[in-house]
Every structure is written in structure tokens, then in C-alpha cells.
Design a protein around this motif. Sequence first.
Motif, PDB file in Angstrom:
ATOM      1  N   LEU A 191       0.847  -1.277  -0.109  1.00  0.00           N
ATOM      2  CA  LEU A 191      -0.053  -0.211   0.068  1.00  0.00           C
ATOM      3  C   LEU A 191       0.801   1.239  -0.037  1.00  0.00           C
ATOM      4  CD1 LEU A 191      -2.846  -0.987   2.606  1.00  0.00           C
ATOM      5  CD2 LEU A 191      -3.034  -0.686  -0.033  1.00  0.00           C
ATOM      6  N   VAL A 218      -4.264   2.297   7.432  1.00  0.00           N
ATOM      7  CA  VAL A 218      -4.441   3.173   6.247  1.00  0.00           C
ATOM      8  C   VAL A 218      -4.911   4.480   7.099  1.00  0.00           C
ATOM      9  CG1 VAL A 218      -5.720   3.857   4.418  1.00  0.00           C
ATOM     10  CG2 VAL A 218      -4.569   1.483   4.565  1.00  0.00           C
ATOM     11  N   SER A 257      -8.940   8.509   4.116  1.00  0.00           N
ATOM     12  CA  SER A 257      -8.773   7.593   3.402  1.00  0.00           C
ATOM     13  C   SER A 257     -10.270   7.026   3.411  1.00  0.00           C
ATOM     14  CB  SER A 257      -7.809   6.583   3.338  1.00  0.00           C
ATOM     15  OG  SER A 257      -6.431   7.064   3.051  1.00  0.00           O
TER      16      SER A 257
END
Length: 273
Positions: free
Chosen positions: A53, A77, A84
Motif C-alpha cells: 500500500l 491506512v 482515506s
Amino acid sequence: MDDAPADDGTFAFVTDERGGVTVVCDGHPQSYVDLDDPAMLAFEYVQHLAHALDLLPDGPIAVTHAGGAGMTLPRYVQHTRPGSPQIVLDPDAALTEAVRRELPLARGHRIRVRALDALVGLDGLKPQSADAFVLDAYAEGRVPAPLTTVETLGRVAEVLRPEGLALLNLADEPDQRYLARVLATLHTALPHLAIIATHELLKRKRFGNYVVVAGGSPFDVDQLRRLAARSPFPTGVRSGGPLERLRLSARPLTSHDSMLSPPPPDPGRWRIR
């Protein structure tokens, strides 16, 4: 919360001396969550997914996750790329509800959890709506056969943006025959491929988890190698010729010729450290 099983006994939360929590599903450690440090990734394959990622451009990214459990990667994330938009597809509503209750997500997150399996969830996604699609779905310790067919992975390719990446967490025996068939399948829709795994797996010394990175466009394999070199576990990346030979040794999986990933070792052999 220490070793608190679900009512049906299919999952449990096990707290360690550091305050981190292992989510155990079907007798297998599935996720590790440290609410105070979302960047702390205890399992090597989760680190490898995070490295992949990290290849994507800086800033928020749209990620769809097939498989939720403790939602370790969505937390990562959100921590590293605030704002996100993420979708988690997981049919086990009891598990995801327990995780959100016992291990709450950070404030301000944009993580949407849908109680759908990956196949149904994929049908509801718009074309070119994701920067990354993460396949980390297991049932009784095995990747369900329908998730790695030409038909399904072709749909994943449609959901990805032109520079997007598909990331697959696949468990296999040292012979790597299942891995070879999935690589052959991926190549039909996402021809740019790399594998990241510990050295002992790449040398075919034991059963374990491989992370496959696949794209419709080339991605920076050298950068992936640099990221892998930072791992606390001895980790390597395979691409190019060695991967081509493995891929060409197998035929793609289809809806009429699919297979489960190999069964994992006896759960009694796992130890939570």
C-alpha cells in the motif's frame, strides 16, 4: 476482554501483556490490534500488505478490503493516510460488530463496514473506484475457492483505477502450486506481478503466507524491495523471470476449475506470543 470468546465460540479476543489484542477466528490468529499504535503490525504478512500500500502516491487512498477480522490494515491506512475512504467487506457481522465494540475505530475514520461476502460486495462497487483492493478473506483457515478465479479477479481489475493495485494474502505449502495457479489467474487481468514474503517461504521451507501484488500498469518493484528490507522479519521480493516461470507452470483458475488454498497447520500448533 482477555480471552473473551464469542457466544458461538468461533472467535475470541486475547489480550497480551503489552495491551495488544489478537483476534482468533476458527482457532487461528487472524489479526493483532494495538489501539494506541495503529502502525504496529505484528503479523509479517500484514506488514507486507502495508508495504505494498505504501507504493501508492502520498495522501488519502480509496481501499476496498475483502475480509475484516480486527481491521488492522484499515486502521493502518487511516493512521498513515487520514481521510482515506475505505470499504470493508465481511459477511461475519457478529465478528465485525464485536470488533467495533471491543476495539473501536479511531474518531474521524472513513471506514464503512458492509456485512457482505466479497463476491456480492464486488458486484456493488463502481468501475475504477479503488486505488487498492485487498483480498485477505479466509474461512476455516483457507481462502475460499470462488475468490481467486478468472471471473472474480477480472472483476477486481475493473474496480481498480488505472494505477491501482490488487493485494492478495495467500497461504500455501512449500510446493507453491496453489500460488502458481493464482499467479496464472491474475496475469489474465493484471499482468504486472510481484510477491513479497519471508525468505524461508521464498526458499520453500515451510507453509505460510505470501502477499501477491498485481497491477494493470507497472509499479515500482525496486521501491517494494527497499520497503521489504526495513521489515524486522527477513523478507524478500520476487518478480520478473522467477515469477514468470512459476506462473507459466500452472493453468488459471476458473469458476469450473477452482480450488481452496491448502489447509493450514493444526491450530494446536499456533502459539500467540
